[in-house]
Design a protein around this motif. Structure first.
Motif, short mmCIF file in Angstrom:
data_model
loop_
_atom_site.label_atom_id
_atom_site.label_comp_id
_atom_site.label_asym_id
_atom_site.label_seq_id
_atom_site.Cartn_x
_atom_site.Cartn_y
_atom_site.Cartn_z
N GLN A 1 -17.90 1.94 -50.89
CA GLN A 1 -19.54 0.68 -51.16
C GLN A 1 -18.38 -0.19 -49.73
N LEU A 2 -18.18 -0.56 -50.63
CA LEU A 2 -16.88 -1.03 -49.80
C LEU A 2 -16.70 -0.78 -48.26
N VAL A 3 -15.75 -0.38 -47.73
CA VAL A 3 -15.04 0.78 -46.48
C VAL A 3 -16.46 1.43 -45.60
N TYR A 4 -17.19 2.04 -46.48
CA TYR A 4 -18.40 3.18 -45.70
C TYR A 4 -19.61 2.20 -45.43
N LEU A 5 -19.93 1.84 -47.03
CA LEU A 5 -21.41 1.76 -46.51
C LEU A 5 -22.08 0.24 -47.27
N PRO A 6 -21.34 -0.64 -46.64
CA PRO A 6 -21.20 -2.14 -46.57
C PRO A 6 -23.07 -2.74 -46.18
N ARG A 7 -23.51 -3.38 -47.29
CA ARG A 7 -25.24 -3.41 -46.83
C ARG A 7 -25.56 -4.40 -45.09
N THR A 8 -24.28 -4.54 -44.47
CA THR A 8 -24.56 -5.48 -43.71
C THR A 8 -24.68 -4.07 -42.77
N VAL A 9 -23.74 -2.85 -43.00
CA VAL A 9 -24.30 -2.01 -41.66
C VAL A 9 -25.16 -0.43 -42.72
N VAL A 10 -25.70 -0.23 -43.66
CA VAL A 10 -26.36 -0.08 -44.07
C VAL A 10 -27.76 -0.53 -44.07
N VAL A 11 -28.62 -1.66 -43.97
CA VAL A 11 -29.98 -1.99 -44.08
C VAL A 11 -29.62 -2.22 -42.62
N PRO A 12 -29.59 -3.11 -41.80
CA PRO A 12 -29.56 -2.51 -39.97
C PRO A 12 -29.90 -0.95 -40.14
N PHE A 13 -28.78 0.25 -40.29
CA PHE A 13 -28.83 1.45 -39.88
C PHE A 13 -30.48 2.17 -40.91
N PHE A 14 -30.66 1.85 -41.66
CA PHE A 14 -31.97 2.19 -42.86
C PHE A 14 -33.51 1.30 -42.23
N LEU A 15 -33.13 0.53 -41.58
CA LEU A 15 -34.58 0.25 -40.97
C LEU A 15 -34.67 1.35 -39.44
N LEU A 16 -33.20 0.99 -38.87
CA LEU A 16 -32.87 2.35 -37.42
C LEU A 16 -34.06 3.49 -38.06
N MET A 17 -33.74 4.41 -39.01
CA MET A 17 -33.78 5.34 -38.97
C MET A 17 -35.12 5.52 -39.59
N PHE A 18 -35.79 4.55 -40.60
CA PHE A 18 -36.94 4.47 -40.37
C PHE A 18 -37.78 4.63 -39.50
N LEU A 19 -37.82 3.76 -39.08
CA LEU A 19 -38.64 3.15 -37.79
C LEU A 19 -38.72 4.74 -36.59
#
Length: 314
Positions: A123-141
């Protein structure tokens, strides 16, 4: 001595002023507060039911592929025991998690097992929230874009209509689904109905005025029966203008209003409370110009108190 004589009496005017100030303050605070709460609720719902399950699934896959957990400590590798003392994992995993655990929040507890250390490490190395949230919003759009293109016409629209018909036959669910669909179609869909202008007509009877939106010229047979041009008017309902009904009126009986479509919708949603500033200024000026008893009646309706003798004399 009577204690009631010592307590200062609160005049009705002071209580009314206090109540009006409280209501005015609520009127200022509630719209932005409710807007913020709506966005917070939408994000919390999306995070709990969409983002978090996806994040947990991806984390489980990564942990399953990356984990190194041994029952016996390897001699040739830098492994350490987990807090239970029964499993061994790489030293760098434990060190990294212990040094960066604060990034997950001030109340995050220290992992108690080797597999928990690996989950926190991924979670700390590969899935930090600073990366997950923008990527999720982009994929959602991107997903919304492709869904919109796919189901806008052709076979995609056929499947959407088939799904709507199927859900429409399910008891209880159909009522909720139809109501939600009406709201979402009104808010998010492009409006096929083009409103020309805002009018007022005497409906449902003479002396009662209702606001409606002109959608165009009505049928030729109705115009011939009326012996003059007629209009098709959409009559929205308060406080949800997404529902309503259509009436046909004589063009001469429709009064054009100096309102935009958005102002009219605000008036309808607020049940007549939100009046456009230009219209309110005209109303105030007309009330000031009312003579005699009409002026007193206007004063009575404006502040809810009976006019005194000096006001009537004026």
């Amino acid at each position: 001595m009577n204690t009631d004589e010592l307590s200062p009496a609160v005049s009705p005017s002071t209580a009314t002023t206090f109540r009006r100030a409280i209501l005015h303050g609520l009127g200022i605070v509630m719209p932005p507060l409710l807007t913020i709460l709506l966005f917070v609720w939408a994000w919390t719902t999306t995070e709990n039911y969409v983002l978090s399950p996806l994040e947990a699934g991806i984390r489980n896959v990564l942990v399953w592929n990356l984990q190194e957990i041994e029952d016996v400590k390897p001699v040739d590798r830098n492994f350490v025991a987990d807090p239970t003392g029964k499993k061994f994992l790489p030293q760098y995993v434990v060190s990294y998690v212990d040094q960066n655990l604060h990034r997950l929040g001030p109340f995050e507890s220290v992992p108690g097992t080797a597999i928990a250390y690996w989950h926190r490490y991924v979670q700390l190395v590969y899935l930090p929230r600073t990366v997950v949230v923008p990527f999720f919003l982009l994929m959602f759009l991107v997903l919304l874009y492709f869904l919109g293109r796919m189901f806008a016409n052709g076979i995609g629209r056929f499947f959407v209509r088939a799904m709507d018909r199927f859900i429409g036959r399910v008891p209880v669910v159909s009522n909720v689904y139809s109501s939600v669909k009406q709201v979402t179609d009104f808010v998010f869909s492009e409006r096929d109905i083009e409103f020309n202008r805002v009018v007022a007509i005497e409906y449902p009877r003479k002396g009662i005025w209702s606001i409606g939106f002109v959608t165009g010229q009505s049928m030729a047979d109705i115009s011939a029966a009326a012996n003059e041009p007629v209009l098709s008017v959409l009559m929205p309902t308060s406080p949800m203008p997404v529902t309503g009904f259509t009436v046909t009126v004589r063009k001469s009986e429709a009064v054009d209003l100096d309102l935009t479509i958005d102002q009219a919708i605000q008036f309808i949603v607020s049940c007549g409370v939100v009046v456009p500033a230009k219209q309110q200024q005209v109303v105030n000026r007309l009330q000031l110009e009312l003579p005699g008893s009409d002026k007193a009646a206007a004063m009575l309706s404006s502040d809810g108190s009976s006019p005194d003798s000096s006001s009537l004399a004026d």
